[in-house]
Scaffold this motif. Structure first.
Motif, PDB file in Angstrom:
ATOM      1  N   THR A  17       7.375  -3.659   3.373  1.00 24.46           N
ATOM      2  CA  THR A  17       7.360  -3.089   4.728  1.00 24.46           C
ATOM      3  C   THR A  17       7.222  -1.573   4.676  1.00 24.46           C
ATOM      4  OG1 THR A  17       8.783  -4.869   5.538  1.00 24.46           O
ATOM      5  CG2 THR A  17       8.639  -2.893   6.886  1.00 24.46           C
ATOM      6  N   GLN A  18       8.036  -0.910   3.844  1.00 21.63           N
ATOM      7  CA  GLN A  18       7.966   0.544   3.745  1.00 21.63           C
ATOM      8  C   GLN A  18       6.640   1.007   3.144  1.00 21.63           C
ATOM      9  OE1 GLN A  18      10.303   2.568   5.083  1.00 21.63           O
ATOM     10  NE2 GLN A  18      11.276   0.666   5.768  1.00 21.63           N
ATOM     11  N   ALA A  19       6.131   0.241   2.200  1.00 25.57           N
ATOM     12  CA  ALA A  19       4.856   0.597   1.579  1.00 25.57           C
ATOM     13  C   ALA A  19       3.709   0.499   2.582  1.00 25.57           C
ATOM     14  CB  ALA A  19       4.588  -0.313   0.375  1.00 25.57           C
ATOM     15  N   MET A  20       3.753  -0.496   3.473  1.00 27.76           N
ATOM     16  CA  MET A  20       2.695  -0.644   4.478  1.00 27.76           C
ATOM     17  C   MET A  20       2.782   0.458   5.537  1.00 27.76           C
ATOM     18  SD  MET A  20       0.766  -3.052   3.455  1.00 27.76           S
ATOM     19  CE  MET A  20       1.187  -2.438   1.815  1.00 27.76           C
ATOM     20  N   ILE A  21       4.001   0.897   5.835  1.00 23.08           N
ATOM     21  CA  ILE A  21       4.144   2.038   6.749  1.00 23.08           C
ATOM     22  C   ILE A  21       3.494   3.269   6.112  1.00 23.08           C
ATOM     23  CG2 ILE A  21       5.812   3.641   7.771  1.00 23.08           C
ATOM     24  CD1 ILE A  21       7.696   1.262   8.161  1.00 23.08           C
ATOM     25  N   ALA A  22       3.755   3.477   4.827  1.00 21.26           N
ATOM     26  CA  ALA A  22       3.149   4.607   4.122  1.00 21.26           C
ATOM     27  C   ALA A  22       1.630   4.501   4.118  1.00 21.26           C
ATOM     28  CB  ALA A  22       3.684   4.669   2.690  1.00 21.26           C
ATOM     29  N   LEU A  23       1.117   3.285   3.905  1.00 20.24           N
ATOM     30  CA  LEU A  23      -0.333   3.082   3.841  1.00 20.24           C
ATOM     31  C   LEU A  23      -0.970   3.268   5.222  1.00 20.24           C
ATOM     32  CD1 LEU A  23      -2.280   2.460   1.572  1.00 20.24           C
ATOM     33  CD2 LEU A  23      -2.092   0.026   2.120  1.00 20.24           C
ATOM     34  N   ALA A  24      -0.271   2.827   6.273  1.00 18.20           N
ATOM     35  CA  ALA A  24      -0.790   3.013   7.630  1.00 18.20           C
ATOM     36  C   ALA A  24      -0.863   4.494   7.982  1.00 18.20           C
ATOM     37  CB  ALA A  24       0.100   2.277   8.631  1.00 18.20           C
TER      38      ALA A  24
END
Length: 520
Positions: free
Chosen positions: A114-121
């Motif tokens: 979840t945190q990694a996808m926020i960073a990627l977004a």
């Protein structure tokens, strides 16, 4: 209070004052102010100190790329401390996306993912949106706590906000993942789900949100509980306390208002029955007691919803949604009477002499009527009701003298607050357009030119504007009290000083005041 600081001696210093008010400097200290200024001993536990050090270590990577950053920060993306998780994510975002993109997309731990996808977004290219949605949709909701589910929905929301509404298979994946979770058991989760699903025109999003709106309660909303527990503030200040007491007596339902605002942007998914029920809700919402901006906030949502309604039904929905209530509540308050006069062109010193030498009793109801008849209530609010074009007048009598109040009425352009000033737009054709700047977007200025209809905006092309500056002419018209006779001027000023409180000192019989003074 206008400013404050903790000084090097450990005391608190603050200033009071305001526009053209006397300013005072206060120093507040503990005891006799002779104690040592040595730093206080830390009360943190060993675990808290360790967490603090970990966060500081991660924050060292909040800058230039560092080959150790991703390896160091990655394990902390699932830390139980949200501040550490945040510091770890920001550290990763400062590194080249190519170094951690595939690692992020192949992550299996739900919280880390979840945190990694926020960073990627936040840092990746828009063509990654389908991959981000697929990765988030691989998380099994049943394995998550409510807080973790909220983070996942926020990750979807951020992705859509930054990369646009998904299309094709990505859209189908998003709907199939979020739709079964809505409604949820948590108010906060329902707010997020409703906002995302309505925004992407998900099937049943409108009907589900309407069903929740009908039974919505604020019981699990910690913010609402905090507001309700603030009732002790009523006793601290007579004028502010009246506003708080009124709000507590009929508190606006925060959860319902949230759903209504979300639905105001919905264009699809409506049935005639749902729209009828939705617009009728507004007529009830206008009766709640909110803050100074409450009516305007509800009205903005109502107007947005009307813009999305079928054109042939707008007049009907406008009527049933409480448009007529705005004649007595909110921005278009009408007078309930008229001055008797005869009036005159009041001058400053003449009006001041009239109110300063008053030895007669004042009439509360006449003052209240004159507050509307002179159009004060069209632009100003008092005790939470009225317009919002000009400043709230509830605290007027506690902050300003009779001279200050009369001067603002008779000579409104003498002192103009930046917060309520109009702007002069000098045009290429040599003309000047004056109005309050409300918004800027799509290469245009949107200004309000009529203080009695502030919601009516005129668009000005930025390319046609040579320069802008704050106007030295107030949007408040001079001479608003020129229809009043001497007694009416005194009654209006008494009403302003009292903040609309009939039990205020200004309404006590003058004879009683004289007798009390004689005894003293």
């Amino acid at each position: 209070m206008t400013d404050g600081i903790i000084g090097p001696d450990g005391a608190m210093y603050f200033l009071t004052g305001g526009r053209r008010l006397d300013s005072d400097l206060y120093r507040v200290y503990f005891g006799d102010n002779t104690s040592s200024n040595a730093p206080l001993k830390s009360t943190l536990t060993d675990a808290q100190i360790q967490a603090q050090n970990t966060r500081k270590q991660l924050e060292k990577f909040h800058g230039d790329p560092n080959p150790e950053a991703v390896k160091t920060a990655w394990p902390y993306l699932k830390n139980s401390d949200r501040f550490i998780r945040y510091a770890a994510r920001i550290a990763i975002e400062h590194q080249p996306v190519s170094e951690w993109q595939e690692k992020a997309l192949s992550e299996k731990d739900p919280q880390t993912l979840t945190q990694a996808m926020i960073a990627l977004a936040r840092t990746g290219s828009k063509d990654l949106e389908p991959k981000i949605i697929n990765a988030l949709a691989s998380i099994t909701p049943a394995q998550l706590s409510t807080a973790q589910k909220i983070d996942v929905v926020r990750a979807f929301e951020l992705t859509i906000l930054r990369m646009g509404k998904p299309q094709g298979a990505a859209y189908t994946k998003l709907i199939s993942y979020l739709n079964p979770q809505f409604p949820a058991k948590s108010n906060e989760l329902n707010r997020l789900l409703s906002k995302v699903l309505v925004y992407v025109d998900a099937p049943q999003a409108v009907s589900k949100t309407m069903a929740l709106m009908a039974v919505a309660k604020d019981t699990d909303d910690s913010g609402q509980k905090t507001f309700m527990s603030s009732s002790d503030l009523i006793a601290r200040n007579p004028a502010y306390g009246m506003d708080i007491a009124g709000m507590l007596a009929k508190t606006p339902p925060a959860q319902q208002i949230y759903y209504a605002t979300v639905l105001s942007e919905a264009k699809k998914g409506w049935t005639p029955a749902l729209r009828e029920k939705y617009f009728k809700w507004y007529s009830t919402a206008f009766t709640y007691k909110g803050g100074n901006s409450y009516i305007g906030f509800i009205e903005k949502a109502r107007k947005s919803a009307l813009e999305n309604a079928p054109q042939q039904s707008v007049a009907h929905f406008n009527a049933i949604s409480g448009n007529a209530l705005l004649e007595t509540r909110g921005r278009r308050v009408t007078a309930v009477g008229n001055p008797k006069g005869p009036g005159r062109e009041w001058k400053m010193e003449e009006a001041l002499a009239v109110v300063s030498n008053d030895s007669t009793d004042r009439n509360f109801m006449q003052g209240k009527m004159l507050f509307s008849a002179t159009l004060c209530s069209t632009c100003h609010s008092m005790k939470g009701e009225g317009g919002a074009v000009g400043p709230d007048l509830t605290q007027l009598g506690t902050r300003f003298s009779n001279r200050d109040i009369l001067e603002s009425i008779i000579e409104p352009s003498k002192v103009i607050s930046d917060q309520y000033a109009a702007t002069d737009f000098k045009m290429k054709d040599g003309s000047t357009i004056t109005g309050r700047l409300k918004n800027e977007e799509n290469g245009k200025y949107y200004i309000s030119m009529n203080p009695f209809s502030p919601q009516t905006l005129q668009a000005i092309e930025k390319k046609d504007v040579v320069s802008t500056k704050l106007s030295n002419v107030s949007i408040m018209f001079p001479g608003t009290i020129n229809r009043l006779n001497k007694e009416e001027v005194k009654d209006l000023l008494a009403y302003l000083v009292s903040a609309g409180n009939k039990d205020h000192e200004v309404y006590k019989p003058k004879a009683n005041k004289s007798a009390t003074a004689a005894v003293k």
